[in-house]
Design an enzyme around this catalytic site. Structure first.
Site, PDB file in Angstrom:
ATOM      1  N   ARG A 117     -19.546 -24.438   2.821  1.00  0.00           N
ATOM      2  CA  ARG A 117     -18.838 -25.699   3.058  1.00  0.00           C
ATOM      3  C   ARG A 117     -19.733 -26.871   2.702  1.00  0.00           C
ATOM      4  O   ARG A 117     -20.862 -26.965   3.165  1.00  0.00           O
ATOM      5  CB  ARG A 117     -18.420 -25.793   4.534  1.00  0.00           C
TER       6      ARG A 117
ATOM      7  N   ARG B 266     -11.808 -27.660   0.671  1.00  0.00           N
ATOM      8  CA  ARG B 266     -12.930 -27.013   1.331  1.00  0.00           C
ATOM      9  C   ARG B 266     -12.842 -25.494   1.237  1.00  0.00           C
ATOM     10  O   ARG B 266     -11.752 -24.926   1.203  1.00  0.00           O
ATOM     11  CB  ARG B 266     -13.079 -27.451   2.773  1.00  0.00           C
TER      12      ARG B 266
ATOM     13  N   ASP C 155     -12.508 -24.217   6.694  1.00  0.00           N
ATOM     14  CA  ASP C 155     -12.348 -25.158   7.796  1.00  0.00           C
ATOM     15  C   ASP C 155     -12.017 -24.333   9.028  1.00  0.00           C
ATOM     16  O   ASP C 155     -11.097 -23.518   9.001  1.00  0.00           O
ATOM     17  CB  ASP C 155     -11.180 -26.081   7.446  1.00  0.00           C
TER      18      ASP C 155
ATOM     19  N   ASP D 247     -11.161 -24.916  13.058  1.00  0.00           N
ATOM     20  CA  ASP D 247     -10.844 -25.918  14.073  1.00  0.00           C
ATOM     21  C   ASP D 247     -10.548 -25.238  15.406  1.00  0.00           C
ATOM     22  O   ASP D 247      -9.755 -24.288  15.447  1.00  0.00           O
ATOM     23  CB  ASP D 247      -9.573 -26.697  13.683  1.00  0.00           C
TER      24      ASP D 247
END
Ligand code: ROI
Length: 158
Positions: A82, A91, A94, A96
């Protein structure tokens, strides 16, 4: 232990492979147990001009504190190449934190429930594979209510 739900996304460098590698890394996190993962889903980027994204959601039970989990997720993102060039940019990976048990977290580095999850089909439909139909978020909203407002349209289950 607390049950946490983690959203995964990638739109660079073989996204499906990125997600599979990331799921394996999540399964190996310290002080945590694997619960399960959704199918992978493909959809257009919310921002035009980017490659399509592949997304999924994983569930873990963890004894890690929220910021320790966030650090561990950022280490996995960095391991998978990343680069933080632009906010909202394409990207390789990711990760989250969507939900952390019943907690509401409002810190500079971490907001939980995740800000944008309530309106994003590529988060809500995978999450719905992992939680009971009557699932209620920390703020009292039901997952079903959010799904009703968020068409499946445009999402492709892989
Ligand atoms: N679009 C999709 N389909 N999936 C994502 O994970 C995603 N992530 C983003 C933006 C650029 C907003 N669009 C996305 O950050």
């Amino acid at each position: 232990m607390e049950t946490v739900y983690i959203g995964l996304g990638s739109n660079l460098a073989a996204p499906e492979q990125q997600l599979r590698q990331a799921l394996a890394a999540l399964a190996a996190l310290p002080d945590s147990h694997w619960i399960g993962a959704s199918a992978l889903y493909s959809s257009e980027s919310l921002l035009p001009g980017q490659p399509r994204y592949t997304n999924a959601v994983a569930a873990l039970a963890t004894d890690l504190a929220p910021l320790a989990l966030l650090d561990a997720l950022q280490a996995i993102e960095n391991d998978q190449g990343r680069e933080r060039l632009e906010r909202w940019g394409p990207r390789t990976l990711d990760l989250d934190i969507l939900l952390f048990g019943e907690r509401v977290i409002d810190e500079p580095r971490l907001k939980v429930p995740h800000y944008h999850m309530q309106a994003r089909a590529f988060v809500l439909y995978p999450l719905a594979e992992l939680v009971p139909a009557d699932f209620v978020l920390a703020d009292g909203r039901t997952l079903q209510g959010l799904l009703d407002e968020c068409p499946f349209e445009g999402l492709q289950r892989l």
